[in-house]
Design a protein around this motif. Structure first.
Motif, PDB file in Angstrom:
ATOM      1  N   ILE A 147       0.826  -1.203   0.000  1.00 20.40           N
ATOM      2  CA  ILE A 147       0.000   0.000   0.000  1.00 20.40           C
ATOM      3  C   ILE A 147       0.864   1.257   0.000  1.00 20.40           C
ATOM      4  O   ILE A 147       0.576   2.227  -0.714  1.00 20.40           O
ATOM      5  CB  ILE A 147      -0.960  -0.020   1.210  1.00 20.40           C
ATOM      6  N   ILE A 148       1.940   1.241   0.773  1.00 20.68           N
ATOM      7  CA  ILE A 148       2.854   2.390   0.797  1.00 20.68           C
ATOM      8  C   ILE A 148       3.493   2.592  -0.577  1.00 20.68           C
ATOM      9  O   ILE A 148       3.575   3.717  -1.082  1.00 20.68           O
ATOM     10  CB  ILE A 148       3.947   2.201   1.868  1.00 20.68           C
ATOM     11  N   ARG A 149       3.946   1.502  -1.192  1.00 19.61           N
ATOM     12  CA  ARG A 149       4.551   1.610  -2.527  1.00 19.61           C
ATOM     13  C   ARG A 149       3.536   2.147  -3.537  1.00 19.61           C
ATOM     14  O   ARG A 149       3.877   2.968  -4.404  1.00 19.61           O
ATOM     15  CB  ARG A 149       5.080   0.247  -2.985  1.00 19.61           C
ATOM     16  N   THR A 150       2.316   1.691  -3.426  1.00 13.37           N
ATOM     17  CA  THR A 150       1.267   2.164  -4.334  1.00 13.37           C
ATOM     18  C   THR A 150       1.036   3.661  -4.165  1.00 13.37           C
ATOM     19  O   THR A 150       0.861   4.391  -5.145  1.00 13.37           O
ATOM     20  CB  THR A 150      -0.048   1.408  -4.070  1.00 13.37           C
ATOM     21  N   SER A 151       1.060   4.118  -2.926  1.00 11.30           N
ATOM     22  CA  SER A 151       0.810   5.542  -2.656  1.00 11.30           C
ATOM     23  C   SER A 151       1.907   6.434  -3.225  1.00 11.30           C
ATOM     24  O   SER A 151       1.705   7.639  -3.391  1.00 11.30           O
ATOM     25  CB  SER A 151       0.683   5.776  -1.148  1.00 11.30           C
ATOM     26  N   GLU A 152       3.059   5.858  -3.525  1.00 12.07           N
ATOM     27  CA  GLU A 152       4.178   6.632  -4.051  1.00 12.07           C
ATOM     28  C   GLU A 152       4.183   6.670  -5.578  1.00 12.07           C
ATOM     29  O   GLU A 152       5.019   7.370  -6.181  1.00 12.07           O
ATOM     30  CB  GLU A 152       5.499   6.046  -3.537  1.00 12.07           C
ATOM     31  N   GLY A 153       3.268   5.927  -6.200  1.00 14.38           N
ATOM     32  CA  GLY A 153       3.228   5.868  -7.660  1.00 14.38           C
ATOM     33  C   GLY A 153       1.970   6.490  -8.229  1.00 14.38           C
ATOM     34  O   GLY A 153       1.294   7.293  -7.592  1.00 14.38           O
ATOM     35  N   ARG A 154       1.642   6.103  -9.440  1.00 16.60           N
ATOM     36  CA  ARG A 154       0.453   6.630 -10.100  1.00 16.60           C
ATOM     37  C   ARG A 154      -0.788   5.922  -9.575  1.00 16.60           C
ATOM     38  O   ARG A 154      -0.718   4.846  -9.007  1.00 16.60           O
ATOM     39  CB  ARG A 154       0.567   6.434 -11.611  1.00 16.60           C
ATOM     40  N   GLY A 155      -1.940   6.538  -9.785  1.00 20.39           N
ATOM     41  CA  GLY A 155      -3.186   5.935  -9.335  1.00 20.39           C
ATOM     42  C   GLY A 155      -3.522   4.690 -10.146  1.00 20.39           C
ATOM     43  O   GLY A 155      -3.369   4.671 -11.376  1.00 20.39           O
ATOM     44  N   ARG A 156      -3.946   3.638  -9.466  1.00 15.84           N
ATOM     45  CA  ARG A 156      -4.286   2.411 -10.175  1.00 15.84           C
ATOM     46  C   ARG A 156      -5.070   1.471  -9.255  1.00 15.84           C
ATOM     47  O   ARG A 156      -5.253   1.746  -8.068  1.00 15.84           O
ATOM     48  CB  ARG A 156      -3.031   1.696 -10.661  1.00 15.84           C
ATOM     49  N   GLU A 157      -5.527   0.362  -9.811  1.00 12.05           N
ATOM     50  CA  GLU A 157      -6.171  -0.696  -9.057  1.00 12.05           C
ATOM     51  C   GLU A 157      -5.194  -1.873  -8.952  1.00 12.05           C
ATOM     52  O   GLU A 157      -4.584  -2.260  -9.945  1.00 12.05           O
ATOM     53  CB  GLU A 157      -7.453  -1.172  -9.737  1.00 12.05           C
ATOM     54  N   ILE A 158      -5.075  -2.425  -7.738  1.00 15.32           N
ATOM     55  CA  ILE A 158      -4.179  -3.557  -7.505  1.00 15.32           C
ATOM     56  C   ILE A 158      -4.963  -4.666  -6.813  1.00 15.32           C
ATOM     57  O   ILE A 158      -5.743  -4.404  -5.884  1.00 15.32           O
ATOM     58  CB  ILE A 158      -2.983  -3.151  -6.631  1.00 15.32           C
ATOM     59  N   PHE A 159      -4.758  -5.889  -7.273  1.00 15.46           N
ATOM     60  CA  PHE A 159      -5.426  -7.051  -6.685  1.00 15.46           C
ATOM     61  C   PHE A 159      -4.376  -7.959  -6.065  1.00 15.46           C
ATOM     62  O   PHE A 159      -3.375  -8.291  -6.686  1.00 15.46           O
ATOM     63  CB  PHE A 159      -6.224  -7.806  -7.766  1.00 15.46           C
ATOM     64  N   LEU A 160      -4.632  -8.326  -4.810  1.00 17.28           N
ATOM     65  CA  LEU A 160      -3.660  -9.122  -4.075  1.00 17.28           C
ATOM     66  C   LEU A 160      -4.380 -10.242  -3.323  1.00 17.28           C
ATOM     67  O   LEU A 160      -5.195  -9.963  -2.446  1.00 17.28           O
ATOM     68  CB  LEU A 160      -2.911  -8.224  -3.088  1.00 17.28           C
ATOM     69  N   PRO A 161      -4.096 -11.499  -3.687  1.00 15.29           N
ATOM     70  CA  PRO A 161      -3.199 -11.984  -4.745  1.00 15.29           C
ATOM     71  C   PRO A 161      -3.749 -11.645  -6.145  1.00 15.29           C
ATOM     72  O   PRO A 161      -4.968 -11.555  -6.334  1.00 15.29           O
ATOM     73  CB  PRO A 161      -3.181 -13.506  -4.533  1.00 15.29           C
ATOM     74  N   ALA A 162      -2.847 -11.496  -7.100  1.00 14.20           N
ATOM     75  CA  ALA A 162      -3.233 -11.113  -8.454  1.00 14.20           C
ATOM     76  C   ALA A 162      -4.169 -12.142  -9.084  1.00 14.20           C
ATOM     77  O   ALA A 162      -5.113 -11.779  -9.808  1.00 14.20           O
ATOM     78  CB  ALA A 162      -1.980 -10.945  -9.317  1.00 14.20           C
ATOM     79  N   LEU A 163      -3.946 -13.425  -8.805  1.00 13.74           N
ATOM     80  CA  LEU A 163      -4.786 -14.471  -9.370  1.00 13.74           C
ATOM     81  C   LEU A 163      -6.226 -14.347  -8.909  1.00 13.74           C
ATOM     82  O   LEU A 163      -7.160 -14.631  -9.668  1.00 13.74           O
ATOM     83  CB  LEU A 163      -4.232 -15.855  -8.992  1.00 13.74           C
ATOM     84  N   ASP A 164      -6.434 -13.902  -7.675  1.00 11.17           N
ATOM     85  CA  ASP A 164      -7.791 -13.688  -7.172  1.00 11.17           C
ATOM     86  C   ASP A 164      -8.516 -12.637  -7.998  1.00 11.17           C
ATOM     87  O   ASP A 164      -9.712 -12.755  -8.272  1.00 11.17           O
ATOM     88  CB  ASP A 164      -7.747 -13.247  -5.709  1.00 11.17           C
ATOM     89  N   GLY A 165      -7.785 -11.595  -8.390  1.00  9.40           N
ATOM     90  CA  GLY A 165      -8.384 -10.549  -9.203  1.00  9.40           C
ATOM     91  C   GLY A 165      -8.797 -11.060 -10.572  1.00  9.40           C
ATOM     92  O   GLY A 165      -9.875 -10.721 -11.078  1.00  9.40           O
ATOM     93  N   ILE A 166      -7.952 -11.897 -11.161  1.00 16.57           N
ATOM     94  CA  ILE A 166      -8.274 -12.469 -12.479  1.00 16.57           C
ATOM     95  C   ILE A 166      -9.512 -13.354 -12.374  1.00 16.57           C
ATOM     96  O   ILE A 166     -10.437 -13.269 -13.194  1.00 16.57           O
ATOM     97  CB  ILE A 166      -7.075 -13.279 -13.017  1.00 16.57           C
ATOM     98  N   PHE A 167      -9.547 -14.202 -11.351  1.00 16.34           N
ATOM     99  CA  PHE A 167     -10.683 -15.104 -11.168  1.00 16.34           C
ATOM    100  C   PHE A 167     -11.966 -14.316 -10.879  1.00 16.34           C
ATOM    101  O   PHE A 167     -13.034 -14.634 -11.410  1.00 16.34           O
ATOM    102  CB  PHE A 167     -10.398 -16.077 -10.023  1.00 16.34           C
ATOM    103  N   ALA A 168     -11.860 -13.279 -10.050  1.00 13.05           N
ATOM    104  CA  ALA A 168     -13.034 -12.478  -9.708  1.00 13.05           C
ATOM    105  C   ALA A 168     -13.632 -11.808 -10.939  1.00 13.05           C
ATOM    106  O   ALA A 168     -14.858 -11.796 -11.123  1.00 13.05           O
ATOM    107  CB  ALA A 168     -12.663 -11.431  -8.665  1.00 13.05           C
ATOM    108  N   HIS A 169     -12.784 -11.268 -11.798  1.00 16.25           N
ATOM    109  CA  HIS A 169     -13.290 -10.623 -13.012  1.00 16.25           C
ATOM    110  C   HIS A 169     -13.894 -11.647 -13.967  1.00 16.25           C
ATOM    111  O   HIS A 169     -14.878 -11.359 -14.660  1.00 16.25           O
ATOM    112  CB  HIS A 169     -12.181  -9.831 -13.693  1.00 16.25           C
ATOM    113  N   ALA A 170     -13.310 -12.835 -14.007  1.00 17.12           N
ATOM    114  CA  ALA A 170     -13.879 -13.900 -14.844  1.00 17.12           C
ATOM    115  C   ALA A 170     -15.280 -14.260 -14.359  1.00 17.12           C
ATOM    116  O   ALA A 170     -16.188 -14.507 -15.163  1.00 17.12           O
ATOM    117  CB  ALA A 170     -12.975 -15.132 -14.814  1.00 17.12           C
TER     118      ALA A 170
END
Length: 281
Positions: free
Chosen positions: A222-245
């Motif tokens: 979360i800290i690393r994300t706050s230092e970069g550009r705005g975006r959506e992150i899914f953790l674990p990434a595979l959960d995000g892929i499955f959820a969108h499917a």
């Protein structure tokens, strides 16, 4: 309401305002921000507990009482922050509430509390604090995979998290490129007291299909994300892929649920066994 102040002539970075700092993730986030020299203002119903858990280290830290279920508390806190005329460089919405229950057993109290903490308060607080956000600030919403994938037995929680994603995405469109950034972090199960309480309350065994993530690891992301550009992150990434499917193919979740529940029961037993071992040490 008096918040921390700064000596005249002393140069300090813009401050970070956050909620949910007495939970497992929020406590780690606050600690990491302080290590980086941020001044952190934490809004919580347990300020004394927060001050006991979080060491000020390099930055300046203050926990202020705020009941996120009461709009008047949010208004008072926001007004006090605005009066300081201190630039806000980071706004993190980390507070969350889940009450597992079937819709037929839903109570008005659990509905209103989850709606207020998970959805209404982040919206109101963001709106009220926008005048103090610096042009290069970052707003971070700590969301859940339940904001992308329906969660059986926790329909209200899932509804609030779906709503939070919609708000964050719409909010991001209000700012020009290169100015205020908006990010959402969609988390699977995280090893926190909240997860343990959810499990005791009959929460979904799907939380344990994967090993719950360490709170410190999530906070660092979360800290690393706050230092970069705005975006959506899914953790674990595979959960995000499955959820969108599952959003595209609703039948997929119903078809795979029996298998996932079997895996989840195995993971839950492992999790409970590890906790029992830890408490014995």
């Amino acid at each position: 309401m008096k918040l921390f102040s700064f000596k005249k002539g002393v140069s300090v970075p813009s401050c970070a305002v956050m909620t949910g700092g007495t939970g497992g993730i929020g406590c780690e986030i606050a600690g990491l921000l302080l290590e980086k020299g941020w001044d952190v203002l934490l809004l919580t119903r347990q300020p004394r507990k927060a001050e006991e858990q979080i060491s000020s280290r390099n930055g300046r830290f203050e926990a202020v009482y705020c009941d996120l279920t009461k709009p008047e508390d949010l208004e008072a806190i926001s007004a006090a922050i605005l009066e300081r005329k201190k630039s806000i460089g980071l706004l993190i919405h980390c507070a969350g509430k889940i009450q597992p229950e079937l819709t037929k057993d839903l109570t008005r109290h659990s509905l209103e509390e989850q709606m207020a903490i998970n959805l209404t308060s982040p919206i109101l607080m963001t709106s009220q604090l926008l005048p103090n956000l610096s042009p290069a600030s970052h707003i971070v919403f700590v969301n859940s995979i339940a904001g992308v994938m329906p969660l059986q037995g926790s329909a209200v929680y899932s509804a609030t998290k779906f709503g939070l994603r919609g708000f964050a995405r719409s909010l991001a469109l209000e700012f020009k490129a290169g100015t205020i950034r908006v990010s959402s972090i969609f988390l699977g199960a995280v090893d926190t007291p909240m997860l343990e309480q959810e499990t005791r309350d009959g929460g979904s065994v799907l939380n344990f299909v994967n090993k719950p993530l360490p709170a410190r690891h999530v906070a660092s992301l979360i800290i690393r994300t706050s230092e970069g550009r705005g975006r959506e992150i899914f953790l674990p990434a595979l959960d995000g892929i499955f959820a969108h499917a599952c959003l595209i193919m609703p039948w997929l979740l119903r078809m795979t649920t029996p298998i996932l529940e079997k895996i989840g029961h195995i993971g839950l037993r492992r999790f409970q066994k590890n906790k029992q071992h830890f408490h014995k040490i």
